[in-house]
Design a protein around this motif. Structure first.
Motif, PDB file in Angstrom:
ATOM      1  N   ALA A 315       0.864  -1.193   0.000  1.00 24.73           N
ATOM      2  CA  ALA A 315       0.000   0.000   0.000  1.00 24.73           C
ATOM      3  C   ALA A 315       0.898   1.240   0.000  1.00 24.73           C
ATOM      4  O   ALA A 315       2.028   1.180   0.475  1.00 24.73           O
ATOM      5  N   PRO A 316       0.381   2.363  -0.498  1.00 24.40           N
ATOM      6  CA  PRO A 316       1.222   3.572  -0.544  1.00 24.40           C
ATOM      7  C   PRO A 316       1.577   4.098   0.848  1.00 24.40           C
ATOM      8  O   PRO A 316       2.651   4.663   1.038  1.00 24.40           O
ATOM      9  N   ALA A 317       0.661   3.935   1.820  1.00 25.25           N
ATOM     10  CA  ALA A 317       0.917   4.506   3.151  1.00 25.25           C
ATOM     11  C   ALA A 317       0.408   3.551   4.220  1.00 25.25           C
ATOM     12  O   ALA A 317      -0.680   2.988   4.094  1.00 25.25           O
ATOM     13  N   SER A 344     -11.354  -2.216   7.586  1.00 26.72           N
ATOM     14  CA  SER A 344     -10.015  -2.415   7.032  1.00 26.72           C
ATOM     15  C   SER A 344      -8.923  -2.403   8.112  1.00 26.72           C
ATOM     16  O   SER A 344      -7.747  -2.550   7.809  1.00 26.72           O
ATOM     17  N   ALA A 367      -3.453   2.536   3.657  1.00 29.84           N
ATOM     18  CA  ALA A 367      -4.313   3.493   2.956  1.00 29.84           C
ATOM     19  C   ALA A 367      -3.583   4.106   1.766  1.00 29.84           C
ATOM     20  O   ALA A 367      -2.415   3.802   1.529  1.00 29.84           O
ATOM     21  N   GLU A 368      -4.313   4.979   1.069  1.00 31.24           N
ATOM     22  CA  GLU A 368      -3.715   5.653  -0.088  1.00 31.24           C
ATOM     23  C   GLU A 368      -2.799   6.800   0.338  1.00 31.24           C
ATOM     24  O   GLU A 368      -1.859   7.132  -0.358  1.00 31.24           O
ATOM     25  N   THR A 369      -3.123   7.436   1.482  1.00 33.46           N
ATOM     26  CA  THR A 369      -2.299   8.566   1.945  1.00 33.46           C
ATOM     27  C   THR A 369      -1.931   8.368   3.424  1.00 33.46           C
ATOM     28  O   THR A 369      -2.640   7.658   4.161  1.00 33.46           O
ATOM     29  N   GLU A 372      -4.741   9.514   5.785  1.00 34.85           N
ATOM     30  CA  GLU A 372      -5.854   8.567   5.904  1.00 34.85           C
ATOM     31  C   GLU A 372      -5.455   7.386   6.806  1.00 34.85           C
ATOM     32  O   GLU A 372      -6.222   6.967   7.684  1.00 34.85           O
ATOM     33  N   ALA A 373      -4.254   6.863   6.606  1.00 32.61           N
ATOM     34  CA  ALA A 373      -3.787   5.727   7.414  1.00 32.61           C
ATOM     35  C   ALA A 373      -3.685   6.131   8.881  1.00 32.61           C
ATOM     36  O   ALA A 373      -4.078   5.373   9.784  1.00 32.61           O
TER      37      ALA A 373
END
Ligand code: ADP
Length: 387
Positions: A315-317, A344, A367-369, A372-373
């Protein structure tokens, strides 16, 4: 060895681990998937790893007979903590048992003074330091004359979660410090102007093949790690430098299994090494869900000299929040359903008795960012350990 003997095929390998805490517990999770039998040595049967199905060998990790009993029938012996005297580890190896990592690599993770000396001798960047006998305030004064107050006092051995670390602003404070009174040797170092704290995990096989995990950024409060981000938000060139520094150290000390290298990013953007851990490490818990192969599985694969698994991110983050026991107690069962409202979120509870400040578990969010994570992981942690 206690535990129920099971019908069926024999294990793929038998690994002995000294210690039965949360690191052994999560190593057991990885052992299950590969058909490995994990045996853990601890005084108490009532422990996070035995609770998770590892076989219990009752005994004291600092007692030679207990260590020999653990090693009997194991393909390799490894560790979930740094409490075993290196002399005993050497005797275990001399008795013909495979021990990984080596006693020499263990010593560096055990003794911060030893690590500072060896790393600086080998040309690795460490904070300016001296190691003196307890009470040698004069030596500390002259070090302060060159490097300035405040300084950092460390107990060379036995500290964790910041317990053996104190910022000292004057010779008078040193004279009245309980930590100074408790340590027979004083490791004194410059107080580094820390911009960020990083950790690099390297999985390394006996012949030197290694894989690095993405660099982790750790957020410490009062010497305890509260939150971790993977990958750390740092310039790409710094990440490359951090990994190559950690890999050179792993090669230099001939580490096997996981080696965690904790680094400070200094005010001018450079790197210095803080400490080493020659075992799976708290900074790598996100690897359970966030990389193809977890640090626990790669520790087992590395000490067994099996091919290492992919350490790439999924995942990105990714953010992990440690669940620290709040003052006044906690009921994790009560907060769990609320934490799981986020479909999640990944929750890990270690089933340790509550103590204020003790690591009782962790949560990880992919998460994507980063934002968000962070929001997801912090929300779940608040549900679980809200006082
Ligand atoms: P522990 O073994 O208890 O984790 P560390 O040596 O990692 O102890 O130190 C704990 C924390 O104290 C570090 O994460 C860092 O925030 C701070 N610290 C340690 N050494 C220094 C230093 N030389 N200068 C500034 N801060 C330090």
């Amino acid at each position: 060895v206690n535990g129920t003997q099971q019908d069926g095929s024999p294990p793929t390998a038998v690994v002995g681990m000294v210690g039965a805490g949360q690191l052994a517990r999560m190593t057991q999770q990885a052992a299950i998937a590969l058909g490995i039998e994990l045996r853990v040595l601890s005084k108490d049967r009532d422990s996070p790893a035995v609770d998770a199905g590892a076989r219990h060998v009752a005994g004291d990790p600092c007692d030679m007979k207990s260590l020999l009993r653990l090693a009997e029938g194991c393909d390799v012996v490894t560790f979930d903590h740094e409490g075993v005297p290196p002399a005993l580890i050497s005797r275990l190896a001399a008795a013909g048992h495979q021990v990984r990592p080596s006693p020499a690599a263990q010593l560096l993770a055990q003794d911060k003074g030893e690590a500072r000396r060896l790393l600086s001798r080998s040309g690795f960047p460490v904070p300016p330091f001296i190691e003196v006998a307890q009470g040698d305030v004069e030596a500390v004064r002259s070090f302060a004359a060159a490097h300035g107050w405040p300084l950092v006092l460390k107990a060379p051995t036995g500290g964790y979660d910041g317990r053996g670390v104190e910022v000292i602003t004057s010779a008078e404070q040193l004279a009245s410090s309980p930590l100074a009174a408790a340590s027979t040797r004083w490791l004194i170092e410059e107080k580094v102007d820390i911009r960020q704290e990083l950790a690099v995990l390297i999985a390394r096989r006996p012949a030197g093949w290694w894989q690095a995990y993405p660099v982790v950024e750790t957020v410490q409060r009062d010497g305890i790690c509260h939150e971790l981000q993977m990958p750390g938000v740092i310039p790409a060139a710094l990440a490359v430098e951090a990994v190559s520094l950690a890999a050179s150290i792993a090669d230099g000390i001939d580490a096997t299994g996981i080696l965690a290298v904790e680094l400070f990013v200094t005010g001018d953007g450079g790197l210095v090494v803080n400490e080493l851990a020659a075992r799976p490490h708290n900074s790598g818990h996100a690897t359970i869900e966030a990389t193809v192969t977890s640090q626990f599985e790669n520790h087992l694969r590395a000490v067994l000299d099996w091919p290492l698994g992919d350490t790439s991110l999924l995942a990105p983050a990714v953010v992990t929040v440690n669940l620290l026991g709040p003052v006044g107690g906690v009921d994790l069962a009560r907060g769990l359903p609320a934490a799981l409202e986020d479909p999640s979120i990944h929750v890990h509870l270690y089933r340790k008795a509550h103590r204020a400040g003790r690591k009782l578990g962790h949560v990880t969010a992919l998460a994507e960012t980063v934002g968000e994570a962070q929001a997801k992981a912090r929300r779940a942690a608040a549900c679980l350990v809200a006082p």
